[in-house]
Design a protein around this motif. Structure first.
Motif, PDB file in Angstrom:
ATOM      1  N   GLN A   8       0.835  -1.201   0.000  1.00 17.57           N
ATOM      2  CA  GLN A   8       0.000   0.000   0.000  1.00 17.57           C
ATOM      3  C   GLN A   8       0.876   1.259   0.000  1.00 17.57           C
ATOM      4  O   GLN A   8       0.606   2.203  -0.741  1.00 17.57           O
ATOM      5  CB  GLN A   8      -0.929   0.006   1.205  1.00 17.57           C
ATOM      6  CG  GLN A   8      -1.869   1.188   1.206  1.00 17.57           C
ATOM      7  CD  GLN A   8      -2.783   1.186   2.395  1.00 17.57           C
ATOM      8  OE1 GLN A   8      -2.367   0.869   3.501  1.00 17.57           O
ATOM      9  NE2 GLN A   8      -4.033   1.541   2.180  1.00 17.57           N
ATOM     10  N   SER A  39       2.634   1.404  -3.583  1.00 15.36           N
ATOM     11  CA  SER A  39       1.734   1.197  -4.720  1.00 15.36           C
ATOM     12  C   SER A  39       1.854  -0.207  -5.305  1.00 15.36           C
ATOM     13  O   SER A  39       0.867  -0.845  -5.571  1.00 15.36           O
ATOM     14  CB  SER A  39       1.924   2.223  -5.825  1.00 15.36           C
ATOM     15  OG  SER A  39       1.606   3.500  -5.357  1.00 15.36           O
ATOM     16  N   ASN A  60     -10.445  -1.114   2.624  1.00 12.61           N
ATOM     17  CA  ASN A  60      -9.503  -0.035   2.285  1.00 12.61           C
ATOM     18  C   ASN A  60      -9.336   0.931   3.440  1.00 12.61           C
ATOM     19  O   ASN A  60      -8.221   1.368   3.737  1.00 12.61           O
ATOM     20  CB  ASN A  60      -9.978   0.716   1.039  1.00 12.61           C
ATOM     21  CG  ASN A  60      -9.434   0.125  -0.227  1.00 12.61           C
ATOM     22  OD1 ASN A  60      -8.275  -0.284  -0.275  1.00 12.61           O
ATOM     23  ND2 ASN A  60     -10.253   0.064  -1.249  1.00 12.61           N
ATOM     24  N   GLU A  61     -10.428   1.270   4.087  1.00 16.01           N
ATOM     25  CA  GLU A  61     -10.364   2.202   5.220  1.00 16.01           C
ATOM     26  C   GLU A  61      -9.523   1.616   6.356  1.00 16.01           C
ATOM     27  O   GLU A  61      -8.747   2.337   6.991  1.00 16.01           O
ATOM     28  CB  GLU A  61     -11.764   2.552   5.699  1.00 16.01           C
ATOM     29  CG  GLU A  61     -12.520   3.442   4.746  1.00 16.01           C
ATOM     30  CD  GLU A  61     -13.962   3.682   5.176  1.00 16.01           C
ATOM     31  OE1 GLU A  61     -14.260   3.605   6.382  1.00 16.01           O
ATOM     32  OE2 GLU A  61     -14.792   3.946   4.282  1.00 16.01           O
ATOM     33  N   GLN A 108      -5.858   1.820   5.316  1.00 22.53           N
ATOM     34  CA  GLN A 108      -5.396   3.203   5.389  1.00 22.53           C
ATOM     35  C   GLN A 108      -5.211   3.660   6.828  1.00 22.53           C
ATOM     36  O   GLN A 108      -4.236   4.344   7.155  1.00 22.53           O
ATOM     37  CB  GLN A 108      -6.368   4.130   4.652  1.00 22.53           C
ATOM     38  CG  GLN A 108      -6.332   3.940   3.161  1.00 22.53           C
ATOM     39  CD  GLN A 108      -7.446   4.677   2.443  1.00 22.53           C
ATOM     40  OE1 GLN A 108      -8.217   5.426   3.053  1.00 22.53           O
ATOM     41  NE2 GLN A 108      -7.553   4.459   1.147  1.00 22.53           N
ATOM     42  N   THR A 109      -6.125   3.277   7.702  1.00 28.07           N
ATOM     43  CA  THR A 109      -6.006   3.637   9.116  1.00 28.07           C
ATOM     44  C   THR A 109      -4.786   2.974   9.740  1.00 28.07           C
ATOM     45  O   THR A 109      -4.033   3.617  10.479  1.00 28.07           O
ATOM     46  CB  THR A 109      -7.291   3.244   9.887  1.00 28.07           C
ATOM     47  OG1 THR A 109      -8.397   3.945   9.313  1.00 28.07           O
ATOM     48  CG2 THR A 109      -7.179   3.578  11.362  1.00 28.07           C
ATOM     49  N   ALA A 160      -2.071   2.005   8.203  1.00 31.10           N
ATOM     50  CA  ALA A 160      -0.880   2.636   7.633  1.00 31.10           C
ATOM     51  C   ALA A 160      -0.602   3.984   8.289  1.00 31.10           C
ATOM     52  O   ALA A 160       0.556   4.323   8.553  1.00 31.10           O
ATOM     53  CB  ALA A 160      -1.036   2.792   6.128  1.00 31.10           C
ATOM     54  N   LYS A 161      -1.655   4.740   8.555  1.00 31.84           N
ATOM     55  CA  LYS A 161      -1.495   6.068   9.149  1.00 31.84           C
ATOM     56  C   LYS A 161      -1.173   5.992  10.643  1.00 31.84           C
ATOM     57  O   LYS A 161      -0.231   6.607  11.122  1.00 31.84           O
ATOM     58  CB  LYS A 161      -2.775   6.883   8.926  1.00 31.84           C
ATOM     59  CG  LYS A 161      -2.674   8.317   9.379  1.00 31.84           C
ATOM     60  CD  LYS A 161      -3.964   9.058   9.087  1.00 31.84           C
ATOM     61  CE  LYS A 161      -4.697   9.167  10.405  1.00 31.84           C
ATOM     62  NZ  LYS A 161      -6.002   9.737  10.357  1.00 31.84           N
TER      63      LYS A 161
END
Length: 114
Positions: free
Chosen positions: A23, A26, A79-80, A83-84, A86-87
């Motif tokens: 992620q 890419s 996906n959320e 992303q969470t 990863a952040k």
């Protein structure tokens, strides 16, 4: 993709780190993940195959190389979550990203990849 299969996939450290690295970058090939995770090829390939079979990853062939990326068809909730993670847990793959960065720039990695 059900929540149960998604969370089972994330329950393994190698699979979770692989997903987060892919992620972040890419797309990555097996040799890049081997360097980032400091793991042997059979282990990395086995986990990538599982992630692809579950529908979390898609692959793209370029000559002898196979590049993996997050499946664009993933449900929005999955996906959320990625992303969470990863952040909020960036330090989880910080060392792995450092290992990956030591391979050199991407064109050089692709020449020596796999």
């Amino acid at each position: 993709m059900t929540p149960l299969t998604f969370f089972k996939a994330l329950a393994d450290d190698t699979r979770m780190r692989s997903l987060l690295l892919i992620q972040a970058e890419s797309e990555l090939c097996v040799c890049e993940l081997m360097a980032a995770l400091d793991e042997i090829q059979p282990k990395v390939s086995r986990h990538l195959a599982q992630l692809r079979k579950l529908g979390l990853l898609v692959d793209r062939r370029q000559g002898q190389w196979v590049f993996y990326s997050i499946n664009p068809q993933l449900p929005s909730w999955a996906n959320e979550i990625l992303q969470t993670l990863a952040k909020d847990e960036a330090e989880l793959i910080g060392g792995n990203l450092t290992n990956l960065g030591q391979m050199g720039d991407r064109p050089e990695r692709v020449k020596h990849c796999c």
